[in-house]
Design a protein around this motif. Sequence first.
Motif, PDB file in Angstrom:
ATOM      1  N   HIS A  86       0.818  -1.211   0.000  1.00  0.00           N
ATOM      2  CA  HIS A  86       0.000   0.000   0.000  1.00  0.00           C
ATOM      3  C   HIS A  86       0.857   1.269   0.000  1.00  0.00           C
ATOM      4  CE1 HIS A  86      -4.196  -1.431   0.515  1.00  0.00           C
ATOM      5  NE2 HIS A  86      -3.599  -2.508   1.008  1.00  0.00           N
ATOM      6  N   ASP A  87       2.140   1.134   0.216  1.00  0.00           N
ATOM      7  CA  ASP A  87       3.019   2.299   0.316  1.00  0.00           C
ATOM      8  C   ASP A  87       3.442   2.794  -1.063  1.00  0.00           C
ATOM      9  OD1 ASP A  87       3.308   2.571   3.225  1.00  0.00           O
ATOM     10  OD2 ASP A  87       4.260   0.595   3.107  1.00  0.00           O
ATOM     11  N   ARG A  88       3.828   4.079  -1.116  1.00  0.00           N
ATOM     12  CA  ARG A  88       4.351   4.679  -2.342  1.00  0.00           C
ATOM     13  C   ARG A  88       5.802   5.084  -2.116  1.00  0.00           C
ATOM     14  NH1 ARG A  88       0.761   9.380  -4.777  1.00  0.00           N
ATOM     15  NH2 ARG A  88       2.873   9.810  -5.559  1.00  0.00           N
ATOM     16  N   ARG A  89       6.654   4.654  -3.033  1.00  0.00           N
ATOM     17  CA  ARG A  89       8.084   4.837  -2.833  1.00  0.00           C
ATOM     18  C   ARG A  89       8.490   6.306  -2.738  1.00  0.00           C
ATOM     19  NH1 ARG A  89       9.966   0.062  -7.069  1.00  0.00           N
ATOM     20  NH2 ARG A  89       9.684  -1.673  -5.600  1.00  0.00           N
ATOM     21  N   ASP A  90       7.916   7.168  -3.566  1.00  0.00           N
ATOM     22  CA  ASP A  90       8.331   8.572  -3.553  1.00  0.00           C
ATOM     23  C   ASP A  90       7.970   9.238  -2.241  1.00  0.00           C
ATOM     24  OD1 ASP A  90       5.612   8.403  -4.126  1.00  0.00           O
ATOM     25  OD2 ASP A  90       5.649   9.941  -5.697  1.00  0.00           O
ATOM     26  N   ALA A  91       6.735   9.039  -1.775  1.00  0.00           N
ATOM     27  CA  ALA A  91       6.296   9.667  -0.526  1.00  0.00           C
ATOM     28  C   ALA A  91       6.988   9.044   0.681  1.00  0.00           C
ATOM     29  CB  ALA A  91       4.776   9.550  -0.391  1.00  0.00           C
ATOM     30  N   PHE A  92       7.161   7.721   0.651  1.00  0.00           N
ATOM     31  CA  PHE A  92       7.864   7.027   1.731  1.00  0.00           C
ATOM     32  C   PHE A  92       9.281   7.581   1.851  1.00  0.00           C
ATOM     33  CE2 PHE A  92      10.530   3.797   3.569  1.00  0.00           C
ATOM     34  CZ  PHE A  92       9.738   3.011   4.391  1.00  0.00           C
ATOM     35  N   ARG A  93       9.994   7.629   0.722  1.00  0.00           N
ATOM     36  CA  ARG A  93      11.391   8.072   0.753  1.00  0.00           C
ATOM     37  C   ARG A  93      11.490   9.536   1.190  1.00  0.00           C
ATOM     38  NH1 ARG A  93      13.020   5.829  -3.607  1.00  0.00           N
ATOM     39  NH2 ARG A  93      14.485   4.292  -2.795  1.00  0.00           N
ATOM     40  N   ALA A  94      10.539  10.378   0.764  1.00  0.00           N
ATOM     41  CA  ALA A  94      10.575  11.793   1.131  1.00  0.00           C
ATOM     42  C   ALA A  94      10.435  11.997   2.630  1.00  0.00           C
ATOM     43  CB  ALA A  94       9.475  12.550   0.389  1.00  0.00           C
ATOM     44  N   THR A  95       9.749  11.080   3.303  1.00  0.00           N
ATOM     45  CA  THR A  95       9.456  11.246   4.729  1.00  0.00           C
ATOM     46  C   THR A  95      10.311  10.348   5.617  1.00  0.00           C
ATOM     47  OG1 THR A  95       7.160  11.602   4.033  1.00  0.00           O
ATOM     48  CG2 THR A  95       7.553  11.370   6.388  1.00  0.00           C
ATOM     49  N   LEU A  96      10.587   9.135   5.158  1.00  0.00           N
ATOM     50  CA  LEU A  96      11.266   8.133   5.990  1.00  0.00           C
ATOM     51  C   LEU A  96      12.604   7.686   5.411  1.00  0.00           C
ATOM     52  CD1 LEU A  96       8.124   5.951   6.806  1.00  0.00           C
ATOM     53  CD2 LEU A  96       9.174   7.685   8.267  1.00  0.00           C
ATOM     54  N   VAL A 135       5.421  -4.078  -5.249  1.00  0.00           N
ATOM     55  CA  VAL A 135       5.314  -3.933  -6.697  1.00  0.00           C
ATOM     56  C   VAL A 135       4.327  -2.809  -6.935  1.00  0.00           C
ATOM     57  CG1 VAL A 135       4.651  -5.043  -8.869  1.00  0.00           C
ATOM     58  CG2 VAL A 135       5.739  -6.393  -7.044  1.00  0.00           C
ATOM     59  N   PRO A 136       4.762  -1.653  -7.441  1.00  0.00           N
ATOM     60  CA  PRO A 136       3.840  -0.523  -7.597  1.00  0.00           C
ATOM     61  C   PRO A 136       2.549  -0.915  -8.316  1.00  0.00           C
ATOM     62  CG  PRO A 136       6.080   0.196  -8.032  1.00  0.00           C
ATOM     63  CD  PRO A 136       6.133  -1.293  -7.869  1.00  0.00           C
ATOM     64  N   GLY A 137       1.414  -0.643  -7.653  1.00  0.00           N
ATOM     65  CA  GLY A 137       0.119  -0.928  -8.234  1.00  0.00           C
ATOM     66  C   GLY A 137      -0.391  -2.338  -8.032  1.00  0.00           C
ATOM     67  N   ALA A 138       0.376  -3.179  -7.329  1.00  0.00           N
ATOM     68  CA  ALA A 138      -0.040  -4.572  -7.129  1.00  0.00           C
ATOM     69  C   ALA A 138      -0.042  -4.919  -5.648  1.00  0.00           C
ATOM     70  CB  ALA A 138       0.891  -5.519  -7.887  1.00  0.00           C
ATOM     71  N   GLY A 139      -0.689  -6.033  -5.303  1.00  0.00           N
ATOM     72  CA  GLY A 139      -0.734  -6.467  -3.917  1.00  0.00           C
ATOM     73  C   GLY A 139       0.305  -7.522  -3.580  1.00  0.00           C
ATOM     74  N   PHE A 140       0.753  -8.264  -4.582  1.00  0.00           N
ATOM     75  CA  PHE A 140       1.736  -9.317  -4.338  1.00  0.00           C
ATOM     76  C   PHE A 140       3.137  -8.716  -4.244  1.00  0.00           C
ATOM     77  CE2 PHE A 140       1.233  -8.858  -8.907  1.00  0.00           C
ATOM     78  CZ  PHE A 140       2.548  -8.826  -9.370  1.00  0.00           C
ATOM     79  N   GLY A 141       4.115  -9.548  -3.892  1.00  0.00           N
ATOM     80  CA  GLY A 141       5.462  -9.043  -3.680  1.00  0.00           C
ATOM     81  C   GLY A 141       6.508  -9.734  -4.530  1.00  0.00           C
ATOM     82  N   THR A 142       7.593  -9.004  -4.823  1.00  0.00           N
ATOM     83  CA  THR A 142       8.753  -9.567  -5.506  1.00  0.00           C
ATOM     84  C   THR A 142      10.012  -8.951  -4.907  1.00  0.00           C
ATOM     85  OG1 THR A 142       8.850  -7.856  -7.232  1.00  0.00           O
ATOM     86  CG2 THR A 142       7.509  -9.807  -7.703  1.00  0.00           C
ATOM     87  N   LEU A 143      11.142  -9.527  -5.231  1.00  0.00           N
ATOM     88  CA  LEU A 143      12.447  -8.958  -4.892  1.00  0.00           C
ATOM     89  C   LEU A 143      13.283  -8.937  -6.164  1.00  0.00           C
ATOM     90  CD1 LEU A 143      13.297 -10.687  -1.490  1.00  0.00           C
ATOM     91  CD2 LEU A 143      12.771  -8.275  -1.840  1.00  0.00           C
ATOM     92  N   GLU A 144      13.612  -7.732  -6.628  1.00  0.00           N
ATOM     93  CA  GLU A 144      14.393  -7.607  -7.854  1.00  0.00           C
ATOM     94  C   GLU A 144      15.809  -8.117  -7.643  1.00  0.00           C
ATOM     95  OE1 GLU A 144      12.685  -5.217  -6.412  1.00  0.00           O
ATOM     96  OE2 GLU A 144      11.505  -4.053  -7.856  1.00  0.00           O
ATOM     97  N   ALA A 145      16.472  -8.438  -8.758  1.00  0.00           N
ATOM     98  CA  ALA A 145      17.831  -8.977  -8.711  1.00  0.00           C
ATOM     99  C   ALA A 145      18.786  -8.032  -8.009  1.00  0.00           C
ATOM    100  CB  ALA A 145      18.315  -9.265 -10.138  1.00  0.00           C
ATOM    101  N   ALA A 146      18.588  -6.705  -8.192  1.00  0.00           N
ATOM    102  CA  ALA A 146      19.500  -5.737  -7.563  1.00  0.00           C
ATOM    103  C   ALA A 146      19.427  -5.809  -6.048  1.00  0.00           C
ATOM    104  CB  ALA A 146      19.175  -4.321  -8.037  1.00  0.00           C
ATOM    105  N   GLN A 147      18.227  -6.046  -5.499  1.00  0.00           N
ATOM    106  CA  GLN A 147      18.113  -6.168  -4.043  1.00  0.00           C
ATOM    107  C   GLN A 147      18.756  -7.456  -3.540  1.00  0.00           C
ATOM    108  OE1 GLN A 147      14.635  -4.660  -1.780  1.00  0.00           O
ATOM    109  NE2 GLN A 147      13.582  -4.840  -3.746  1.00  0.00           N
ATOM    110  N   LYS A 148      18.590  -8.529  -4.280  1.00  0.00           N
ATOM    111  CA  LYS A 148      19.209  -9.790  -3.880  1.00  0.00           C
ATOM    112  C   LYS A 148      20.730  -9.659  -3.869  1.00  0.00           C
ATOM    113  CE  LYS A 148      15.456 -12.452  -5.960  1.00  0.00           C
ATOM    114  NZ  LYS A 148      15.098 -13.430  -7.014  1.00  0.00           N
ATOM    115  N   GLN A 149      21.273  -8.967  -4.875  1.00  0.00           N
ATOM    116  CA  GLN A 149      22.715  -8.769  -4.907  1.00  0.00           C
ATOM    117  C   GLN A 149      23.174  -7.854  -3.785  1.00  0.00           C
ATOM    118  OE1 GLN A 149      24.766 -10.491  -6.612  1.00  0.00           O
ATOM    119  NE2 GLN A 149      26.623  -9.384  -5.981  1.00  0.00           N
ATOM    120  N   PHE A 150      22.404  -6.820  -3.513  1.00  0.00           N
ATOM    121  CA  PHE A 150      22.659  -5.917  -2.387  1.00  0.00           C
ATOM    122  C   PHE A 150      22.762  -6.719  -1.097  1.00  0.00           C
ATOM    123  CE2 PHE A 150      20.591  -2.864   0.741  1.00  0.00           C
ATOM    124  CZ  PHE A 150      21.618  -1.927   0.777  1.00  0.00           C
TER     125      PHE A 150
END
Length: 293
Positions: A86-96, A135-150
């Motif tokens: 339910h979160d939005r990355r731009d607003a989340f990052r701007a505040t938290l 996943v913006p606009g979706a309810g399910f979740g994923t982890l992109e390759a960049a996060q796994k490498q991180f």
Amino acid sequence: MSALRILHLSDTHFSADGGRHYGVVDTAEHLGRALAHVEHLTFDLVVVSGDVSDDGSEESYRLVRDAVIPWARDRGARTVFAMGNHDRRDAFRATLGGGQPDASEQELPGIDLDRPVASVAEQDGWRVIVLDSSVPGAGFGTLEAAQKQFLRELLATSATHGTVVVVHHPPVRAQTVLLQALALDERDGQDLIDIVRGTDVRLILAGHYHQAITEFVGGVAVTVAPGVTNISHAFADPTEESAIDAFGGSVITIDDDRVRVVPFTERLTPDDVVFHFDADVVAQIVQDAGRPD
């Protein structure tokens, strides 16, 4: 080893206008009651593992931030937040920021403000890694390759006392058809477990299911916090979905080779159901918000 005590909360679902969640739940009251339930304790971390906001507005994040961070500081804790569906990355990052606003955090590399909100911070020998399964606009979740490498690169070196990973969608199965349709991608969940297996990760904190679940996977404890805004029925008809007017959280202690999870839940009304979706409604939600075939 220095012990670590965590207050684990999730799914606060705040809105900018303070409106009632599903027209029933006063989310600010629920959060206040959850904090008051353990106000006599001291903590090292207070974690809100996703769905901090319901409408994705900057004001909703400010409301949660201003309620949680001073409370945590008064009890000796720093605060950690993760992105939920339910979160939005731009607003989340701007505040938290990257999810660890009162620490010297290092974010996932990149300049795109809509990139996943992932970060790492270390304090008193404990490392906290925040991942973004949204996943913006979706309810399910994923982890992109960049996060796994991180994550792999960070875990190549051990922290003094160990690591805690925070992610919204749990790498364990859900109890109902709807929540499983909105779960973390199975391959990504297995990758996450494979990456942390044999490392210094002591605990994975998650939310999303609004139920208290703890499961050991690959030798690591995965613990899901009950929802702050409501508690899902865990053992009703799995083809349906419903929740009660209640709040909850968990107090977690890591000490030497022990991980102790003590969940708490409180019903605010004896019979109030926040929502109930029959099997047909669940099927429609899965079609609209679930993972594409």
